[in-house]
Scaffold this active site. Structure first.
Site, mmCIF file in Angstrom:
data_model
loop_
_atom_site.group_PDB
_atom_site.id
_atom_site.type_symbol
_atom_site.label_atom_id
_atom_site.label_comp_id
_atom_site.label_asym_id
_atom_site.label_seq_id
_atom_site.Cartn_x
_atom_site.Cartn_y
_atom_site.Cartn_z
ATOM 1 N N HIS A 130 -74.928 -37.998 -45.081
ATOM 2 C CA HIS A 130 -73.531 -38.503 -44.069
ATOM 3 C C HIS A 130 -73.656 -40.325 -44.443
ATOM 4 O O HIS A 130 -72.712 -40.700 -43.455
ATOM 5 C CB HIS A 130 -72.957 -38.361 -43.100
ATOM 6 C CG HIS A 130 -72.825 -36.272 -43.195
ATOM 7 N ND1 HIS A 130 -73.648 -36.050 -42.572
ATOM 8 C CD2 HIS A 130 -71.956 -35.692 -43.806
ATOM 9 C CE1 HIS A 130 -73.499 -34.841 -42.316
ATOM 10 N NE2 HIS A 130 -71.749 -34.667 -43.407
ATOM 11 N N GLU A 163 -70.160 -40.068 -40.695
ATOM 12 C CA GLU A 163 -69.794 -40.638 -42.352
ATOM 13 C C GLU A 163 -68.916 -41.740 -41.612
ATOM 14 O O GLU A 163 -69.024 -42.982 -41.898
ATOM 15 C CB GLU A 163 -69.219 -40.068 -43.060
ATOM 16 C CG GLU A 163 -68.783 -40.090 -44.276
ATOM 17 C CD GLU A 163 -67.704 -39.868 -45.350
ATOM 18 O OE1 GLU A 163 -67.168 -40.168 -45.585
ATOM 19 O OE2 GLU A 163 -67.915 -38.494 -44.980
ATOM 20 N N SER A 169 -69.137 -28.554 -40.354
ATOM 21 C CA SER A 169 -68.984 -29.620 -41.553
ATOM 22 C C SER A 169 -67.532 -29.524 -41.848
ATOM 23 O O SER A 169 -66.756 -29.121 -41.855
ATOM 24 C CB SER A 169 -69.898 -28.112 -42.581
ATOM 25 O OG SER A 169 -69.249 -29.218 -43.792
#
Length: 282
Positions: free
Chosen positions: A76, A128, A222
């Protein structure tokens, strides 16, 4: 007899494969030094457990990584300042940031150098996103839905740069672009949603029209896996998100004639295979 239709794109994407290959290579070559990962290298608990058994240490903060140790930067990515600080402290940095994420970081940096204000479609808590924000100027606007974008007080006299977390919903992103165009805002659009994400979402939508129920396999934290669930439910098909086979609602699934099976980009093939075997035995 239940028919199981498995998505061709289910499972690891290129970025995850590359990240894990870099970590595997380091484990194989390393003889004495400690190996750290800064946060989960991918969002899959089963994969992380396997690496812990091999002695890989998960650091929750950069300060936990000592001088002289190896640290693998997660797929990420991390904020730019974090990587710079690690290198200055004498930590051996192995950058396993997904190439698609790295491209998004650099696109944001390049397209905000002329004082354009960053509008980022992403999840506030996602690692991220924290990395992407660090490549733009101060004062960005972060939103996670069209409604949140519409609530932002945009200045007609200023310039903007629109980007997205690589795993976001492309349909929502398109709506955001249309909204800004209708407002007459001066903005540039960056194509930062990953092709692998788009392919998985497109296939999940197509699959939803052929089955009674879809099982999505992947880490509960996720982002790209949760997005698959979202696009399936938006398409009107019942969906169940599981990490492991013991979470399958077997009594409910036995009543189905066709079940779709897909998985997030950080889900190992062995987990998908095992769940497919169970479904086919219903």
């Amino acid at each position: 007899m239940v028919e199981v239709i498995r998505a061709k794109t289910a499972g690891f994407c290129m970025g995850v494969d590359l990240a894990l290959n870099k970590l595997d290579s380091l484990i194989e070559k390393n003889e004495n030094g400690k190996i750290y990962i800064l946060g989960p290298i991918i969002h899959n608990p089963q994969v992380l457990e396997d690496y812990e058994k091999q002695g890989v240490i998960t650091a929750t903060t950069p300060d936990e990584v000592p001088e002289g140790a190896y640290v693998v930067i997660r797929a990420h990515g991390v904020p730019k300042s974090v990587e710079e600080d690690l290198r200055k402290r004498g930590v051996y940095v192995i950058d396993a940031t997904c190439p698609k994420v790295k491209k998004a970081q650099l696109l944001i940096q390049r397209n905000t150098e002329d004082d354009r204000i960053l509008l980022l479609y992403g999840e506030d808590s996602h690692p991220e996103v924290k990395g992407l924000l660090s490549y733009g100027p101060a004062g960005p606007h972060l939103f996670d839905s069209l409604e949140e974008l519409q609530a932002i007080n945009l200045d007609q006299d200023k310039k903007y740069c629109l980007a997205a977390q690589t795993t976001q919903d492309r349909a929502v992103y398109a709506d955001c672009i249309q909204y800004l165009e209708n407002k007459g805002i001066d903005f540039v659009t960056l194509n930062t949603i990953c092709d692998a994400t788009r392919q998985r979402q497109d296939e999940a939508i197509a699959l939803s029209g052929k089955v009674d129920h879809i099982i999505v396999v992947g880490g509960l934290i996720s982002g790209n896996t949760r997005r698959l669930v979202q696009v399936v439910e938006t398409a009107g098909t019942k969906c169940t998100h599981v990490e492991t086979a013991d979470e399958l609602p077997l009594d409910q699934l036995k009543k189905m004639s066709k079940i779709g099976l897909t998985a997030g980009a950080s889900t190992p093939k062995r987990l998908v295979d095992g769940i497919q075997q169970i479904l086919e035995a219903l």
